[in-house]
Design a protein around this motif. Sequence first.
Motif, PDB file in Angstrom:
ATOM      1  N   SER A 113       0.832  -1.207   0.000  1.00 56.79           N
ATOM      2  CA  SER A 113       0.000   0.000   0.000  1.00 56.79           C
ATOM      3  C   SER A 113       0.861   1.248   0.000  1.00 56.79           C
ATOM      4  O   SER A 113       1.822   1.347   0.758  1.00 56.79           O
ATOM      5  N   MET A 114       0.475   2.189  -0.852  1.00 58.63           N
ATOM      6  CA  MET A 114       1.138   3.491  -0.924  1.00 58.63           C
ATOM      7  C   MET A 114       0.116   4.531  -0.489  1.00 58.63           C
ATOM      8  O   MET A 114      -0.831   4.838  -1.228  1.00 58.63           O
ATOM      9  N   GLN A 115       0.284   5.057   0.727  1.00 57.37           N
ATOM     10  CA  GLN A 115      -0.674   6.000   1.304  1.00 57.37           C
ATOM     11  C   GLN A 115      -0.222   7.434   1.026  1.00 57.37           C
ATOM     12  O   GLN A 115       0.753   7.903   1.598  1.00 57.37           O
ATOM     13  N   TYR A 116      -0.955   8.105   0.133  1.00 61.64           N
ATOM     14  CA  TYR A 116      -0.721   9.514  -0.162  1.00 61.64           C
ATOM     15  C   TYR A 116      -1.668  10.352   0.694  1.00 61.64           C
ATOM     16  O   TYR A 116      -2.511   9.807   1.417  1.00 61.64           O
ATOM     17  N   GLU A 117      -1.575  11.652   0.585  1.00 63.60           N
ATOM     18  CA  GLU A 117      -2.424  12.526   1.402  1.00 63.60           C
ATOM     19  C   GLU A 117      -3.908  12.344   1.077  1.00 63.60           C
ATOM     20  O   GLU A 117      -4.749  12.304   1.967  1.00 63.60           O
ATOM     21  N   ASN A 118      -4.253  12.222  -0.215  1.00 62.62           N
ATOM     22  CA  ASN A 118      -5.665  12.182  -0.615  1.00 62.62           C
ATOM     23  C   ASN A 118      -6.147  10.847  -1.178  1.00 62.62           C
ATOM     24  O   ASN A 118      -7.323  10.727  -1.514  1.00 62.62           O
ATOM     25  N   PHE A 119      -5.270   9.899  -1.347  1.00 61.53           N
ATOM     26  CA  PHE A 119      -5.680   8.610  -1.896  1.00 61.53           C
ATOM     27  C   PHE A 119      -4.657   7.540  -1.531  1.00 61.53           C
ATOM     28  O   PHE A 119      -3.579   7.836  -1.014  1.00 61.53           O
ATOM     29  N   THR A 120      -5.025   6.302  -1.823  1.00 65.41           N
ATOM     30  CA  THR A 120      -4.135   5.163  -1.586  1.00 65.41           C
ATOM     31  C   THR A 120      -4.030   4.351  -2.871  1.00 65.41           C
ATOM     32  O   THR A 120      -5.037   4.106  -3.545  1.00 65.41           O
ATOM     33  N   ARG A 121      -2.826   3.957  -3.208  1.00 66.63           N
ATOM     34  CA  ARG A 121      -2.612   3.010  -4.302  1.00 66.63           C
ATOM     35  C   ARG A 121      -2.298   1.674  -3.643  1.00 66.63           C
ATOM     36  O   ARG A 121      -1.360   1.573  -2.858  1.00 66.63           O
ATOM     37  N   GLU A 122      -3.099   0.689  -3.968  1.00 72.07           N
ATOM     38  CA  GLU A 122      -2.883  -0.634  -3.399  1.00 72.07           C
ATOM     39  C   GLU A 122      -2.441  -1.582  -4.513  1.00 72.07           C
ATOM     40  O   GLU A 122      -3.093  -1.659  -5.556  1.00 72.07           O
ATOM     41  N   ASN A 123      -1.330  -2.269  -4.275  1.00 71.37           N
ATOM     42  CA  ASN A 123      -0.771  -3.201  -5.242  1.00 71.37           C
ATOM     43  C   ASN A 123      -0.850  -4.612  -4.668  1.00 71.37           C
ATOM     44  O   ASN A 123      -0.296  -4.865  -3.601  1.00 71.37           O
ATOM     45  N   ILE A 124      -1.550  -5.489  -5.355  1.00 67.14           N
ATOM     46  CA  ILE A 124      -1.600  -6.886  -4.948  1.00 67.14           C
ATOM     47  C   ILE A 124      -0.561  -7.597  -5.800  1.00 67.14           C
ATOM     48  O   ILE A 124      -0.672  -7.661  -7.029  1.00 67.14           O
ATOM     49  N   VAL A 125       0.477  -8.097  -5.135  1.00 61.30           N
ATOM     50  CA  VAL A 125       1.645  -8.645  -5.828  1.00 61.30           C
ATOM     51  C   VAL A 125       1.684 -10.157  -5.646  1.00 61.30           C
ATOM     52  O   VAL A 125       1.677 -10.651  -4.516  1.00 61.30           O
ATOM     53  N   SER A 126       1.722 -10.882  -6.761  1.00 61.30           N
ATOM     54  CA  SER A 126       1.888 -12.337  -6.735  1.00 61.30           C
ATOM     55  C   SER A 126       3.351 -12.649  -6.994  1.00 61.30           C
ATOM     56  O   SER A 126       3.939 -12.134  -7.950  1.00 61.30           O
ATOM     57  N   LEU A 127       3.931 -13.480  -6.138  1.00 62.36           N
ATOM     58  CA  LEU A 127       5.316 -13.906  -6.310  1.00 62.36           C
ATOM     59  C   LEU A 127       5.357 -15.424  -6.370  1.00 62.36           C
ATOM     60  O   LEU A 127       4.603 -16.096  -5.665  1.00 62.36           O
ATOM     61  N   SER A 128       6.237 -15.946  -7.202  1.00 63.71           N
ATOM     62  CA  SER A 128       6.443 -17.388  -7.294  1.00 63.71           C
ATOM     63  C   SER A 128       7.932 -17.679  -7.208  1.00 63.71           C
ATOM     64  O   SER A 128       8.749 -16.886  -7.664  1.00 63.71           O
ATOM     65  N   LYS A 129       8.232 -18.823  -6.647  1.00 71.29           N
ATOM     66  CA  LYS A 129       9.626 -19.250  -6.608  1.00 71.29           C
ATOM     67  C   LYS A 129       9.905 -19.956  -7.928  1.00 71.29           C
ATOM     68  O   LYS A 129       9.352 -21.009  -8.218  1.00 71.29           O
ATOM     69  N   ILE A 130      10.734 -19.322  -8.735  1.00 72.77           N
ATOM     70  CA  ILE A 130      11.088 -19.850 -10.049  1.00 72.77           C
ATOM     71  C   ILE A 130      12.539 -20.278  -9.978  1.00 72.77           C
ATOM     72  O   ILE A 130      13.414 -19.457  -9.706  1.00 72.77           O
ATOM     73  N   LYS A 131      12.772 -21.554 -10.200  1.00 76.36           N
ATOM     74  CA  LYS A 131      14.064 -22.184  -9.961  1.00 76.36           C
ATOM     75  C   LYS A 131      14.407 -21.980  -8.490  1.00 76.36           C
ATOM     76  O   LYS A 131      13.766 -22.567  -7.644  1.00 76.36           O
ATOM     77  N   ASP A 132      15.318 -21.107  -8.158  1.00 72.03           N
ATOM     78  CA  ASP A 132      15.674 -20.926  -6.753  1.00 72.03           C
ATOM     79  C   ASP A 132      15.511 -19.475  -6.292  1.00 72.03           C
ATOM     80  O   ASP A 132      15.965 -19.111  -5.223  1.00 72.03           O
ATOM     81  N   SER A 133      14.818 -18.647  -7.104  1.00 71.59           N
ATOM     82  CA  SER A 133      14.647 -17.228  -6.766  1.00 71.59           C
ATOM     83  C   SER A 133      13.172 -16.845  -6.772  1.00 71.59           C
ATOM     84  O   SER A 133      12.397 -17.348  -7.579  1.00 71.59           O
ATOM     85  N   TRP A 134      12.811 -15.915  -5.892  1.00 76.36           N
ATOM     86  CA  TRP A 134      11.453 -15.388  -5.861  1.00 76.36           C
ATOM     87  C   TRP A 134      11.320 -14.294  -6.911  1.00 76.36           C
ATOM     88  O   TRP A 134      12.129 -13.374  -6.969  1.00 76.36           O
ATOM     89  N   LYS A 135      10.279 -14.418  -7.751  1.00 73.88           N
ATOM     90  CA  LYS A 135      10.034 -13.471  -8.837  1.00 73.88           C
ATOM     91  C   LYS A 135       8.597 -12.973  -8.781  1.00 73.88           C
ATOM     92  O   LYS A 135       7.676 -13.704  -8.416  1.00 73.88           O
ATOM     93  N   ILE A 136       8.408 -11.727  -9.173  1.00 73.32           N
ATOM     94  CA  ILE A 136       7.068 -11.172  -9.311  1.00 73.32           C
ATOM     95  C   ILE A 136       6.457 -11.738 -10.588  1.00 73.32           C
ATOM     96  O   ILE A 136       7.062 -11.646 -11.656  1.00 73.32           O
ATOM     97  N   THR A 137       5.252 -12.302 -10.468  1.00 71.72           N
ATOM     98  CA  THR A 137       4.578 -12.861 -11.637  1.00 71.72           C
ATOM     99  C   THR A 137       3.391 -12.012 -12.071  1.00 71.72           C
ATOM    100  O   THR A 137       3.002 -12.042 -13.235  1.00 71.72           O
ATOM    101  N   GLU A 138       2.819 -11.256 -11.124  1.00 67.86           N
ATOM    102  CA  GLU A 138       1.690 -10.397 -11.469  1.00 67.86           C
ATOM    103  C   GLU A 138       1.524  -9.313 -10.416  1.00 67.86           C
ATOM    104  O   GLU A 138       1.728  -9.552  -9.229  1.00 67.86           O
TER     105      GLU A 138
END
Length: 144
Positions: A113-138
Amino acid sequence: MKTKNFLTAIVCFVLLSVSTLVMADEKNIDKKSMSFSIGTYIDVLKSGYSADYASIIAYDAKFNINRNGNTVTHYKTEELKFNNNKNNAATQNCNVSYKVITASDNYALVTVSMQYENFTRENIVSLSKIKDSWKITEVNSVFK
């Protein structure tokens, strides 16, 4: 006496070399962790740039932003093109927090969550372990 000093110097050199290699290996392990991926993503949100950003995004990652009732989608190439120049980076004037919604050995869902003075941007982040590292998938972003 010279032999003893020489052997001491050799032992010190070997210990220093081994400790340097171990520390370098620990850095590599850390860069593969879920917390590193989340931290790097948050750094990009806050400042617009991170040299490690490309390494934490899966090759087929999808970024969705809900704007005025429409969903705008882009992929890794466009995301990196937008965030690849540290000279164009701007620090966001907001408070950023995150919460792990669910996590397993190979998958995690995190809200950033990014809380600004007048609004909030919310990011729902999916991560998967690909091979041996965590990566953002969506990432799905909504403005409240």
